[in-house]
Design a protein around this motif. Sequence first.
Motif, PDB file in Angstrom:
ATOM      1  N   LYS A  58      71.048  10.367  74.631  1.00 47.17           N
ATOM      2  CA  LYS A  58      70.505  10.943  73.386  1.00 47.17           C
ATOM      3  C   LYS A  58      69.282  10.178  72.890  1.00 47.17           C
ATOM      4  O   LYS A  58      68.753  10.498  71.843  1.00 47.17           O
ATOM      5  CB  LYS A  58      71.589  10.963  72.312  1.00 47.17           C
ATOM      6  N   ASN A  59      68.859   9.168  73.649  1.00 45.85           N
ATOM      7  CA  ASN A  59      67.654   8.412  73.353  1.00 45.85           C
ATOM      8  C   ASN A  59      67.733   7.661  72.023  1.00 45.85           C
ATOM      9  O   ASN A  59      66.751   7.574  71.286  1.00 45.85           O
ATOM     10  CB  ASN A  59      66.442   9.344  73.367  1.00 45.85           C
ATOM     11  N   ARG A  60      68.873   7.112  71.728  1.00 49.32           N
ATOM     12  CA  ARG A  60      69.063   6.360  70.478  1.00 49.32           C
ATOM     13  C   ARG A  60      68.567   4.930  70.656  1.00 49.32           C
ATOM     14  O   ARG A  60      69.072   4.185  71.497  1.00 49.32           O
ATOM     15  CB  ARG A  60      70.528   6.373  70.076  1.00 49.32           C
ATOM     16  N   MET A  61      67.605   4.559  69.852  1.00 50.36           N
ATOM     17  CA  MET A  61      66.964   3.248  69.959  1.00 50.36           C
ATOM     18  C   MET A  61      67.976   2.115  69.804  1.00 50.36           C
ATOM     19  O   MET A  61      67.916   1.125  70.529  1.00 50.36           O
ATOM     20  CB  MET A  61      65.882   3.130  68.892  1.00 50.36           C
ATOM     21  N   TYR A  62      68.900   2.247  68.873  1.00 49.28           N
ATOM     22  CA  TYR A  62      69.883   1.192  68.637  1.00 49.28           C
ATOM     23  C   TYR A  62      70.714   0.921  69.893  1.00 49.28           C
ATOM     24  O   TYR A  62      71.024  -0.225  70.203  1.00 49.28           O
ATOM     25  CB  TYR A  62      70.791   1.579  67.458  1.00 49.28           C
ATOM     26  N   THR A  63      71.046   1.968  70.620  1.00 46.13           N
ATOM     27  CA  THR A  63      71.834   1.802  71.844  1.00 46.13           C
ATOM     28  C   THR A  63      71.067   0.986  72.877  1.00 46.13           C
ATOM     29  O   THR A  63      71.634   0.105  73.518  1.00 46.13           O
ATOM     30  CB  THR A  63      72.225   3.169  72.425  1.00 46.13           C
ATOM     31  N   VAL A  67      72.570  -2.551  74.355  1.00 48.15           N
ATOM     32  CA  VAL A  67      72.851  -2.570  75.793  1.00 48.15           C
ATOM     33  C   VAL A  67      72.084  -3.710  76.459  1.00 48.15           C
ATOM     34  O   VAL A  67      72.582  -4.354  77.379  1.00 48.15           O
ATOM     35  CB  VAL A  67      72.511  -1.211  76.448  1.00 48.15           C
ATOM     36  N   SER A  68      70.882  -3.995  75.942  1.00 51.10           N
ATOM     37  CA  SER A  68      70.099  -5.094  76.520  1.00 51.10           C
ATOM     38  C   SER A  68      70.775  -6.444  76.291  1.00 51.10           C
ATOM     39  O   SER A  68      70.487  -7.409  76.994  1.00 51.10           O
ATOM     40  CB  SER A  68      68.683  -5.107  75.947  1.00 51.10           C
ATOM     41  N   LEU A  69      71.686  -6.516  75.349  1.00 56.35           N
ATOM     42  CA  LEU A  69      72.478  -7.735  75.139  1.00 56.35           C
ATOM     43  C   LEU A  69      73.780  -7.695  75.938  1.00 56.35           C
ATOM     44  O   LEU A  69      74.181  -8.686  76.538  1.00 56.35           O
ATOM     45  CB  LEU A  69      72.785  -7.922  73.657  1.00 56.35           C
ATOM     46  N   LEU A  70      74.437  -6.536  75.960  1.00 54.35           N
ATOM     47  CA  LEU A  70      75.698  -6.376  76.685  1.00 54.35           C
ATOM     48  C   LEU A  70      75.540  -6.656  78.177  1.00 54.35           C
ATOM     49  O   LEU A  70      76.423  -7.246  78.808  1.00 54.35           O
ATOM     50  CB  LEU A  70      76.241  -4.950  76.487  1.00 54.35           C
ATOM     51  N   VAL A  71      74.408  -6.261  78.728  1.00 51.05           N
ATOM     52  CA  VAL A  71      74.203  -6.365  80.169  1.00 51.05           C
ATOM     53  C   VAL A  71      74.265  -7.813  80.661  1.00 51.05           C
ATOM     54  O   VAL A  71      74.604  -8.070  81.820  1.00 51.05           O
ATOM     55  CB  VAL A  71      72.877  -5.685  80.574  1.00 51.05           C
ATOM     56  N   PHE A  75      75.600  -9.577  84.139  1.00 52.27           N
ATOM     57  CA  PHE A  75      74.700 -10.432  84.914  1.00 52.27           C
ATOM     58  C   PHE A  75      75.381 -11.769  85.203  1.00 52.27           C
ATOM     59  O   PHE A  75      75.353 -12.258  86.338  1.00 52.27           O
ATOM     60  CB  PHE A  75      73.398 -10.658  84.130  1.00 52.27           C
ATOM     61  N   THR A  76      76.016 -12.333  84.178  1.00 45.79           N
ATOM     62  CA  THR A  76      76.717 -13.614  84.349  1.00 45.79           C
ATOM     63  C   THR A  76      77.837 -13.485  85.361  1.00 45.79           C
ATOM     64  O   THR A  76      78.014 -14.352  86.223  1.00 45.79           O
ATOM     65  CB  THR A  76      77.258 -14.109  82.999  1.00 45.79           C
ATOM     66  N   GLU A  77      78.584 -12.395  85.284  1.00 48.96           N
ATOM     67  CA  GLU A  77      79.641 -12.176  86.269  1.00 48.96           C
ATOM     68  C   GLU A  77      79.054 -12.111  87.674  1.00 48.96           C
ATOM     69  O   GLU A  77      79.596 -12.704  88.618  1.00 48.96           O
ATOM     70  CB  GLU A  77      80.411 -10.883  85.980  1.00 48.96           C
ATOM     71  N   GLY A  78      77.938 -11.411  87.835  1.00 54.98           N
ATOM     72  CA  GLY A  78      77.305 -11.305  89.144  1.00 54.98           C
ATOM     73  C   GLY A  78      76.864 -12.648  89.687  1.00 54.98           C
ATOM     74  O   GLY A  78      77.073 -12.950  90.860  1.00 54.98           O
ATOM     75  N   LEU A 101      69.356  -6.661  85.935  1.00 54.73           N
ATOM     76  CA  LEU A 101      67.964  -6.962  85.620  1.00 54.73           C
ATOM     77  C   LEU A 101      67.156  -5.684  85.410  1.00 54.73           C
ATOM     78  O   LEU A 101      66.313  -5.613  84.505  1.00 54.73           O
ATOM     79  CB  LEU A 101      67.345  -7.820  86.722  1.00 54.73           C
ATOM     80  N   ALA A 102      67.421  -4.662  86.206  1.00 55.86           N
ATOM     81  CA  ALA A 102      66.730  -3.379  86.035  1.00 55.86           C
ATOM     82  C   ALA A 102      67.107  -2.744  84.699  1.00 55.86           C
ATOM     83  O   ALA A 102      66.238  -2.217  83.987  1.00 55.86           O
ATOM     84  CB  ALA A 102      67.075  -2.437  87.190  1.00 55.86           C
ATOM     85  N   LEU A 103      68.390  -2.802  84.348  1.00 51.72           N
ATOM     86  CA  LEU A 103      68.835  -2.229  83.076  1.00 51.72           C
ATOM     87  C   LEU A 103      68.220  -2.971  81.901  1.00 51.72           C
ATOM     88  O   LEU A 103      67.736  -2.361  80.948  1.00 51.72           O
ATOM     89  CB  LEU A 103      70.364  -2.256  82.987  1.00 51.72           C
ATOM     90  N   PHE A 104      68.207  -4.293  81.963  1.00 47.77           N
ATOM     91  CA  PHE A 104      67.613  -5.065  80.870  1.00 47.77           C
ATOM     92  C   PHE A 104      66.130  -4.756  80.729  1.00 47.77           C
ATOM     93  O   PHE A 104      65.635  -4.509  79.623  1.00 47.77           O
ATOM     94  CB  PHE A 104      67.813  -6.568  81.087  1.00 47.77           C
ATOM     95  N   ALA A 105      65.414  -4.767  81.834  1.00 48.11           N
ATOM     96  CA  ALA A 105      63.972  -4.502  81.779  1.00 48.11           C
ATOM     97  C   ALA A 105      63.692  -3.099  81.247  1.00 48.11           C
ATOM     98  O   ALA A 105      62.796  -2.910  80.415  1.00 48.11           O
ATOM     99  CB  ALA A 105      63.362  -4.672  83.170  1.00 48.11           C
ATOM    100  N   ALA A 106      64.467  -2.120  81.708  1.00 51.96           N
ATOM    101  CA  ALA A 106      64.270  -0.745  81.245  1.00 51.96           C
ATOM    102  C   ALA A 106      64.529  -0.632  79.743  1.00 51.96           C
ATOM    103  O   ALA A 106      63.755   0.003  79.020  1.00 51.96           O
ATOM    104  CB  ALA A 106      65.187   0.207  82.009  1.00 51.96           C
TER     105      ALA A 106
END
Length: 123
Positions: A58-63, A67-71, A75-78, A101-106
């Motif tokens: 839905k293109n919600r900016m807050y999400t 998500v850029s923090l949740l990821v 990453f740490t698990e990986g 890394l792709a998700l965070f950058a996006a």
Amino acid sequence: MASALPPSVTYTRALAVASLLGLIALGLAWELWLAPTGRHLLAWKVLPLALPLAGLLKNRMYTYRWVSLLVWLYFTEGVVRATSDRGLSVPLAVIEIVLCLALFAACALHVRWRLQQAKAAGA
């Protein structure tokens, strides 16, 4: 509103959704079939990744922001599993790192470019 977005913003949205879906699929496949640890309960770790999918679509900016923090948890698990596990888990962990890394950058670029677009539209 989605048609008014520049191609770069649309691309980051597509990359974020694809990376998120990739992490979900990887997490399920990893824990259930590819390199199960013997505890299928670890497959539940992908549940928090399923929650933001609707917000990204839905293109919600807050999400994109949270998500850029949740990821970073994934990453740490990986990183931990890439350096401590053996066998098939190592390449799977590397794939997880790349997807994170792709998700965070996006997400980061999506937020930045949308804020720039809003600022330019308001000026």
